[in-house]
Enzyme design. Structure first.
Site, PDB file in Angstrom:
ATOM      1  N   ASN A  80       3.372 -29.671   4.804  1.00  0.00           N
ATOM      2  CA  ASN A  80       3.684 -29.113   3.485  1.00  0.00           C
ATOM      3  C   ASN A  80       4.314 -27.740   3.717  1.00  0.00           C
ATOM      4  O   ASN A  80       4.441 -27.275   4.855  1.00  0.00           O
ATOM      5  CB  ASN A  80       2.424 -29.025   2.615  1.00  0.00           C
ATOM      6  N   LYS A  81       4.696 -27.089   2.631  1.00  0.00           N
ATOM      7  CA  LYS A  81       5.374 -25.788   2.721  1.00  0.00           C
ATOM      8  C   LYS A  81       4.648 -24.854   3.683  1.00  0.00           C
ATOM      9  O   LYS A  81       3.427 -24.754   3.644  1.00  0.00           O
ATOM     10  CB  LYS A  81       5.455 -25.174   1.314  1.00  0.00           C
TER      11      LYS A  81
ATOM     12  N   ARG B 168      17.646 -33.536   4.201  1.00  0.00           N
ATOM     13  CA  ARG B 168      16.530 -32.684   4.635  1.00  0.00           C
ATOM     14  C   ARG B 168      15.613 -33.568   5.491  1.00  0.00           C
ATOM     15  O   ARG B 168      15.385 -34.717   5.139  1.00  0.00           O
ATOM     16  CB  ARG B 168      15.767 -32.088   3.432  1.00  0.00           C
TER      17      ARG B 168
ATOM     18  N   GLY C 260      11.466 -30.286  -3.581  1.00  0.00           N
ATOM     19  CA  GLY C 260      10.186 -30.952  -3.816  1.00  0.00           C
ATOM     20  C   GLY C 260      10.316 -32.388  -3.319  1.00  0.00           C
ATOM     21  O   GLY C 260      11.281 -33.087  -3.663  1.00  0.00           O
TER      22      GLY C 260
ATOM     23  N   GLN D 256       8.874 -20.179  -4.034  1.00  0.00           N
ATOM     24  CA  GLN D 256       8.696 -21.312  -4.966  1.00  0.00           C
ATOM     25  C   GLN D 256       7.463 -21.123  -5.850  1.00  0.00           C
ATOM     26  O   GLN D 256       7.420 -21.620  -6.974  1.00  0.00           O
ATOM     27  CB  GLN D 256       8.562 -22.630  -4.189  1.00  0.00           C
TER      28      GLN D 256
ATOM     29  N   ASP E 168       4.678 -32.957   1.939  1.00  0.00           N
ATOM     30  CA  ASP E 168       6.031 -33.475   2.198  1.00  0.00           C
ATOM     31  C   ASP E 168       6.016 -34.710   3.070  1.00  0.00           C
ATOM     32  O   ASP E 168       6.942 -35.510   3.055  1.00  0.00           O
ATOM     33  CB  ASP E 168       6.904 -32.392   2.838  1.00  0.00           C
TER      34      ASP E 168
HETATM   35  O1  MRU Z   1      11.207 -26.624   0.454  1.00  0.00           O
HETATM   36  P1  MRU Z   1      10.655 -27.231  -0.804  1.00  0.00           P
HETATM   37  O2  MRU Z   1      10.634 -26.301  -1.963  1.00  0.00           O
HETATM   38  O3  MRU Z   1      11.317 -28.560  -1.112  1.00  0.00           O
HETATM   39  O4  MRU Z   1       9.155 -27.560  -0.418  1.00  0.00           O
HETATM   40  C1  MRU Z   1       8.344 -28.223  -1.355  1.00  0.00           C
HETATM   41  C2  MRU Z   1       6.930 -28.379  -0.932  1.00  0.00           C
HETATM   42  O5  MRU Z   1       6.549 -28.038   0.153  1.00  0.00           O
HETATM   43  C3  MRU Z   1       6.027 -29.071  -1.906  1.00  0.00           C
HETATM   44  O6  MRU Z   1       4.729 -28.601  -1.790  1.00  0.00           O
HETATM   45  C4  MRU Z   1       6.028 -30.570  -1.595  1.00  0.00           C
HETATM   46  O7  MRU Z   1       7.339 -31.048  -1.528  1.00  0.00           O
HETATM   47  C5  MRU Z   1       5.259 -31.350  -2.584  1.00  0.00           C
HETATM   48  S1  MRU Z   1       6.089 -31.462  -4.148  1.00  0.00           S
HETATM   49  C6  MRU Z   1       5.220 -32.509  -5.133  1.00  0.00           C
END
Ligand code: MRU
Length: 347
Positions: A240-241, A86, A50, A189, A230
């Site tokens: 974003n994801k 990351r 996140g 997730q 992100d």
């Molecule tokens: O790969 P992840 O689980 O870190 O990805 C997270 C996301 O894409 C969330 O939507 C994003 O980080 C926002 S969290 C407030």
């Protein structure tokens, strides 16, 4: 060092503990993080994940290292390694850069200032989440059904979350009645983490496979899509994801408002538009099968070719509104995102 407690991160009695999100919802396992290289592994492996949370966790790991008396040279080298753990969530770089600034010019390392900056980042993240929720809730009607993707909740921040913070506060005020949760392939997730958070908060929810979103929206049951981010580029494009962009296209087609919720630490003014956002590519194994405890269940032939970007980019034109801690930006009304943000922060 002060005690700091959140859903997925604890600094307690001088120890730094993280909730291993890979094991949720089966088990709640807290792991003690003893050094920066372990934190890098926890972040890369998505035990800590996140965008805002990886920034906060990285800051606290670096603060511990500074407080433990590491040499200034080794501390800076650790900060540089952690900064690139990351590549997509800019919150990580923003947090590490803030600590590097607090440390002072090399060869100086102001240990107290580093600890203070890291703990402030934690506190601020809690406040940013509450501010996002306040602005976001004001946009909701009564008893809405929301569709969300991935996990942008308390597990992804030091506070109540971004997208899920709006949902949580919206539910408390009767503005959210039900939440549809995309399972969020390949690492689930949504199904594993967001459903766990919603269950704990007593918020009615239904998990759907990602490929059901189109039919769900066509059925007229979704009032609004709310997701996290992100990295937001200077023109308002949102990383974003992976799967978020598809939802934005669907929402546009079905005339469903599409909201992005994020703190100011997710905005990257140095990135002119979405094409400049680095998208993390992850291992093929995540798509070829699934980890079940210590075993891997593979449903594809082992050498099958895989494309596995962890994120995608949604053009600003598909975003109805970006809910930030300082206010709500609507690309259709005020196209100049950076100009709007400057004014908004000064208010
Ligand atoms: O790969 P992840 O689980 O870190 O990805 C997270 C996301 O894409 C969330 O939507 C994003 O980080 C926002 S969290 C407030």
């Amino acid at each position: 060092m002060r005690d700091l407690i959140s859903q997925a991160l604890r600094q307690e009695g001088g120890r730094l503990l993280v909730l291993d999100q890979r094991q949720l919802p089966r088990k709640e396992v807290w792991v003690e993080c003893r050094d920066v290289d372990q934190m890098i592994e926890l972040i890369r492996g998505l035990a800590v994940r996140g965008a805002p949370l990886i920034g906060v966790a990285a800051a606290l790991a670096l603060a511990r290292l500074a407080a433990a008396g590491e040499t200034a040279t080794a501390w800076r080298a650790a900060a540089e390694r952690l900064r690139v753990a990351r590549p997509t969530a800019v919150n990580l770089m923003v947090a590490v850069d803030r600590l590097l600034l607090a440390a002072g010019h090399p060869p100086k390392l102001d240990r107290m200032a580093v600890v203070d900056a890291a703990e402030t980042i934690f506190d601020e993240d809690v406040e940013l989440c509450e501010a996002i929720a306040r602005h976001g809730v004001a946009l909701l009607g009564q008893g809405e059904t929301i569709l969300t993707h991935c996990n942008a909740g308390a597990l992804a921040t030091a506070g109540i979350g971004t997208a899920l913070g709006i949902i949580r506060r919206g539910f408390e005020q009767g503005r959210v009645a039900h939440v549809f949760v995309d399972e969020t392939r390949p690492l689930l997730q949504g199904a594993r983490l967001t459903a766990w958070e919603l269950a704990r908060a007593g918020i009615p929810h239904t998990v759907v496979c990602d490929n059901m979103a189109a039919a769900l929206m066509a059925s007229g049951r979704v009032h609004r899509v709310v997701v996290g981010a992100d990295r937001i580029a200077a023109n308002g494009d949102v990383a974003n994801k992976v799967g978020t962009y598809g939802l934005a296209v669907l929402a546009n087609h079905h005339r469903v408002p599409f909201l992005v919720a994020a703190p100011r630490t997710t905005v990257d003014p140095a990135c002119p538009d979405g094409r400049g956002i680095p998208v993390e590519q992850r291992a093929a194994d995540e798509v070829l099968g699934v980890a079940c405890g210590s075993k891997v269940l593979r449903w594809c032939l082992p050498r099958t070719a895989v494309w596995n970007p962890a994120f995608d980019v949604t053009p600003a034109a598909l975003v109805t509104a970006c809910v930030l801690d300082c206010g709500v930006w609507s690309p259709a009304i005020t196209p100049d995102f950076m100009g709007w943000l400057k004014q908004c922060k000064n208010k």
